[in-house]
Enzyme design. Structure first.
Site, short mmCIF file in Angstrom:
data_model
loop_
_atom_site.label_atom_id
_atom_site.label_comp_id
_atom_site.label_asym_id
_atom_site.label_seq_id
_atom_site.Cartn_x
_atom_site.Cartn_y
_atom_site.Cartn_z
N ALA A 21 1.38 4.30 -1.93
CA ALA A 21 1.19 5.73 -2.14
C ALA A 21 1.03 6.45 -0.81
O ALA A 21 0.46 5.90 0.12
CB ALA A 21 -0.02 5.97 -3.03
N PRO A 22 1.56 7.69 -0.68
CA PRO A 22 2.18 8.52 -1.72
C PRO A 22 3.64 8.22 -2.02
O PRO A 22 4.19 8.79 -2.94
CB PRO A 22 2.03 9.94 -1.18
N GLY A 23 4.32 7.38 -1.23
CA GLY A 23 5.63 6.93 -1.65
C GLY A 23 6.82 7.27 -0.78
O GLY A 23 7.94 6.92 -1.12
N SER A 24 6.62 7.93 0.35
CA SER A 24 7.76 8.29 1.18
C SER A 24 8.47 7.07 1.76
O SER A 24 9.70 7.00 1.79
CB SER A 24 7.31 9.22 2.32
N LYS A 25 7.70 6.09 2.21
CA LYS A 25 8.31 4.87 2.74
C LYS A 25 8.95 4.07 1.61
O LYS A 25 10.02 3.46 1.80
CB LYS A 25 7.27 4.02 3.47
N CYS B 189 -1.32 3.98 11.11
CA CYS B 189 -1.25 5.25 11.84
C CYS B 189 -2.49 5.38 12.72
O CYS B 189 -3.07 6.44 12.85
CB CYS B 189 -1.12 6.43 10.88
N ASP C 143 1.78 -1.33 5.12
CA ASP C 143 1.33 -0.13 5.82
C ASP C 143 -0.12 0.09 5.38
O ASP C 143 -0.39 0.84 4.46
CB ASP C 143 2.21 1.06 5.46
N CYS D 88 0.87 -1.18 0.00
CA CYS D 88 0.00 0.00 0.00
C CYS D 88 0.90 1.23 0.00
O CYS D 88 1.05 1.91 1.02
CB CYS D 88 -0.92 -0.02 1.22
N ASP E 185 -5.37 -4.37 -5.99
CA ASP E 185 -5.91 -4.50 -4.65
C ASP E 185 -4.92 -5.34 -3.85
O ASP E 185 -4.57 -6.45 -4.25
CB ASP E 185 -7.28 -5.19 -4.72
#
Length: 865
Positions: free
Chosen positions: A180-184, A350, A297, A178, A267
């Site tokens: 997006a947005p892509g920081s991890k 989170c 995540d 999962c 998915d």
């Protein structure tokens, strides 16, 4: 005339009348404060969290404060340290001079003590203040500039934790389910390439080849990830269920210039198996990719983000978490299925709610076979300075009405006594009774991070290790009045399928009907099952059919085989024209299309021409170049990928896998001034991969800081007549080198701390001028970083260039002068539908993420011809 200031995010003119004379308190706010209280939320967590009264006060006070402004330095360690040094020496001292703002003490960004090498920073001054007010202007320009080129990631601190506990090493295969947005994902990609620059240099030196200078100062083990001459062999697959967010991923991750990246659109609960060739001992049996590490995540209610998503204070409902529990467990089970034995899954949310955390972990382990199959890993030794609470062994569930339940037996008894069943509450949400195999799981090894511990958001992280292969049990369907336990899936009849195709279909059907299997079903098998199970009943309601499993397997297998046979017969009767591709564009949901990936033959005319012009070393592989069009011929761009990415894209072509992106752009087509000049210039994002293999004939070496400043500040500097002397140490070399694309190797002498980083840049030489082929944001960021220069770039006028070309009296030269009249980007081969906020923090919503890729505006500098 003075500049008019408006409140951020508002339209309209200046304030008038009495209102204009009122003092602006917290003028940086563009919206009214949201009341930060919610009775259900506070009641639930006050009864749930194991905090004493004093700590609960700290907990709620922290949640009501604005979230600090945080970011981290990206890229290779050597480069990240260089950019960090600039913050410490140039900008932090200036911010320290701002003692107060709006009554608050201002503090320069402080390093985060628990982040490795202190490459993450946090700042208590709100980002709205930093963005809008003059005292912070230079620092804000630095943040925006370095973020746009990928040197800084604006990311919430707690979202940086999951990748740091994965124990990810170079050479591993990783899946971010999962993403997006892509920081991890960016963190994971950096880990895959860790030490690559130094390894490549050592390998090239061992083969007697002259390597270009490296910034990597760390001592790396040359035997680590050494299978491809030091080039990274690992893989990151970044997946997201939303098509537009997948393009946001592409936009974010392309800045890292990795050929080891694939972006998919699936998915997460149905992520398909990926073929990686055939079993050498049994060529008829396909092999499927298993991952070393997986990050899950998962989507969650997000109450850990109350500090930045203030609307949650009024919108939080316990039902938000209850409705996500089953989906989160399915994602985690799917992740564990795709994992290698000995591999690890990091599960994170989170959210602070145990129904989305501990209960999901227990439910997934239970379905996978218990603690003998999946182990919760203790990560106390990782990030030792990170303050954390252990996971919970006991917890309660709040239903939609706000009633709190202690265990499943309470719910059953309530229903048996005539009470109404609480909606969405299920048995798997509660702690397991002592009779369960999973009652004694060491949930204290999970990590809970609360807002008051180190001034962050809230987060939950756990690390799971797969001990052995398993056959997943069916999902528990809770029924009131009964005690449901996981049941083994029905078996598939044996002895009926003998061909390789049938063997694969049986495996697909097993997974589709719930039969335990190591592999993930293909899209076709899963959809066939869904269609079979969702046929309307006579009363028009969508009810689950009671078809026996054996009959279901037989029907699905027959349908798939018939489909494959019909497709094969159609392919035979409708032969394509010579050189035409049989692969059509893959249709996405909502009429979205993606061009296929087609690899070029090693003896392709274009590839041979490129290798000859740049004198590329034979050690650089020729079988990894591809294009993105159905014809399979180079048109505007040529991409490059790692060997494993190539294998996956080729082996899974036509299998319904939704590939959005793979590899990186290596070459772009360019108008050339003569037939002897190669029409394919090296793209800046591909330079780190190929630069060390380019022959010395196409390399210009620069050592003088001012010479680089001149090339950055001025587009098309001339070297007509004696003008080449103005180019200092590179003047004579640029005069004599052949026209076309060449590499500028920047090799600082080392006596200036702000000019100490080696780099390689693409340079284009024409008849009378030069031009650094850099994205505009890269050029601007480099001028600011190296020279603290914010002046506009000088662009020589068209008239002057046209005059020079006319004097040359050469028809080819005259043709080339049109380049200044045409502002169309050279990059091409991309589509722009919406915009993306590149400074968005991880987890923020509100973008329509489609590809506004940097190469669209990025390699768009006009090329002298």
């Amino acid at each position: 005339m003075g500049r008019k200031h408006h409140r951020g995010g508002r339209k309209g003119g200046d304030r008038k009348g009495d209102d204009a004379r009122k003092p602006r308190t917290n003028a940086y706010r563009s919206y009214p404060d949201i009341p930060k209280n919610n009775d259900k939320l506070e009641t639930f967590y006050n009864s749930l969290l194991p905090l004493d009264d004093a700590e609960k006060v700290e907990f709620w006070e922290a949640l009501r404060r604005d979230l600090p402004n945080s970011f981290r330095f990206c890229g290779s360690k050597g480069h990240a340290v260089a950019v960090k040094r600039l913050l410490e020496t140039r900008y932090a001292p200036e911010i320290d001079k701002i003692e107060h703002f709006n009554g608050d003490v201002v503090q320069a960004p402080q390093p985060v003590p628990w982040y490795p090498d202190q490459l993450a920073y946090s700042m208590t001054t709100p980002k709205q203040v930093v963005r809008k007010f003059p005292p912070f202007a230079s620092f804000q320009k630095f943040l925006v500039s370095e973020t746009s080129v990928g040197n800084i990631s604006r990311q919430e601190l707690v979202s940086m934790i999951p990748p740091l506990v994965m124990d990810l090493k170079p050479g591993m295969t990783v899946l971010d389910l999962c993403a997006a947005p892509g920081s991890k994902s960016a963190q994971l990609l950096e880990m895959i390439h860790s030490g690559e620059e130094a390894r490549i240099r050592k390998f090239m030196e061992s083969f007697g080849e002259a390597a270009l200078p490296s910034n990597e100062r760390e001592d790396v083990d040359p035997t680590e990830d050494s299978a491809d001459d030091g080039r990274a062999t690992g893989l990151l697959i970044a997946n997201d269920v939303e098509y537009k967010r997948c393009h946001m991923l592409v936009h974010q991750l392309k800045r890292l210039s990795s050929p080891n990246l694939i972006v998919t659109n699936h998915d997460a609960t149905l992520f398909p198996s990926l073929r990686v060739g055939r079993d050498p001992e049994n060529p008829n049996v396909p092999r499927y990719l298993k991952f070393d590490r997986i990050l899950a995540d998962v989507p969650c209610s997000g109450d850990g983000t109350l500090r930045k998503n203030c609307d949650l204070w009024k919108n939080w409902q316990p039902g938000n978490a209850l409705g996500l529990h089953a989906t989160q467990a399915r994602i985690l089970v799917r992740a564990l299925q795709m994992l290698k034995v000995g591999g690890r899954v990091v599960f994170s949310t989170c959210s602070m709610n145990p129904v989305e955390n501990e209960s999901v972990v227990v439910s997934a382990i239970e379905r996978c076979g218990g603690p003998d199959v999946v182990e919760i890993i203790d990560c106390k030794d990782r990030l030792p300075l990170l303050k954390r609470y252990p996971g919970m062994h006991q917890w309660q569930i709040m239903d939609k009405s706000g009633k709190i339940w202690n265990n499943w037996e309470e719910v059953q008894q309530h229903v048996l006594n005539g009470g109404q069943a609480p909606g969405k509450v299920s048995q798997t949400m509660f702690p397991r009774p002592d009779t369960s195999d999973c009652s004694g799981l060491p949930l204290d090894r999970c990590m809970r991070v609360y807002a008051h511990q180190q001034d962050t958001g809230g987060f939950f992280i756990t690390v799971l290790e797969k001990k052995k292969e398993f056959k997943a049990k069916e999902e528990v369907k809770s029924q009131f009045g009964t005690s449901s336990t996981p049941q083994n899936g029905a078996s598939v009849p044996e002895g009926e399928s003998t061909t390789a195709q049938e063997m694969e279909i049986v495996e697909q059907v097993k997974a589709a009907v719930g039969e335990p299997t190591d592999e993930i079903p293909s899209i076709g098998a899963k959809r066939a099952l869904e269609e079979a199970e969702t046929q309307p009943a006579p009363d028009s309601k969508r009810q689950r059919t009671e078809t026996p499993t054996s009959e279901k397997v037989e029907n699905i297998t027959k349908a798939i085989l018939e489909t494959e046979t019909t497709k094969a017969e159609k392919d035979e009767t409708e032969s394509p024209a010579p050189n035409a591709s049989t692969d059509k564009r893959v249709k996405r949901a909502e009429a979205n299309y993606e061009e296929p990936f087609k690899y070029l033959a090693t003896d392709h005319e274009v590839i041979e021409n490129i290798r000859a012009f740049y004198k590329i070393s034979p050690r650089f592989p020729s079988d990894r170049f591809m294009v993105r069009n159905a014809v399979g011929e180079p048109a505007k761009a040529i991409y490059y990928s790692s060997q494993l990415v190539r294998e996956i894209l080729v082996e899974n072509e036509g299998r319904g896998v939704r590939f959005i992106h793979g590899g990186l752009k290596m070459f772009m087509k360019q108008d050339a001034p003569s037939a002897e000049v190669c029409r394919w210039r090296i793209q800046s994002e591909g330079l780190p991969i190929i630069a060390g293999y380019v022959g010395q004939d196409r390399i210009i070496r620069l050592t003088n800081k001012e010479t680089l400043h001149m090339l950055l500040r001025e587009m098309f500097p001339k070297f007509v007549n004696e003008d080449w002397k103005k180019l200092n140490e590179i003047g004579e070399r640029t005069r004599d080198i052949g026209m076309g694309c060449c590499l500028l190797s920047v090799e600082p002498e080392g006596n200036d701390p702000e000019f100490s980083e080696s780099m390689v840049l693409p340079l284009w030489k024409s008849f009378h001028s030069l031009n650094l082929m850099l994205p505009k944001e890269d050029r601007t960021a480099m001028m600011l970083r190296l020279f603290n220069d914010t002046t506009p770039v000088i662009n020589r006028s068209l008239k002057e260039s046209a005059k020079l070309e006319a004097e040359a009296a050469d028809s080819d030269v005259k043709e080339g002068t049109k380049q200044e009249e045409n502002e169309t980007e050279v990059a091409g081969d991309v589509k722009v539908e919406d915009t993306v906020d590149v400074t968005m923090d991880d987890g923020e919503a509100g973008t329509n993420g489609v590809d506004t890729t940097p190469e669209k505006a990025a390699e768009t500098e006009k090329v002298p011809t």
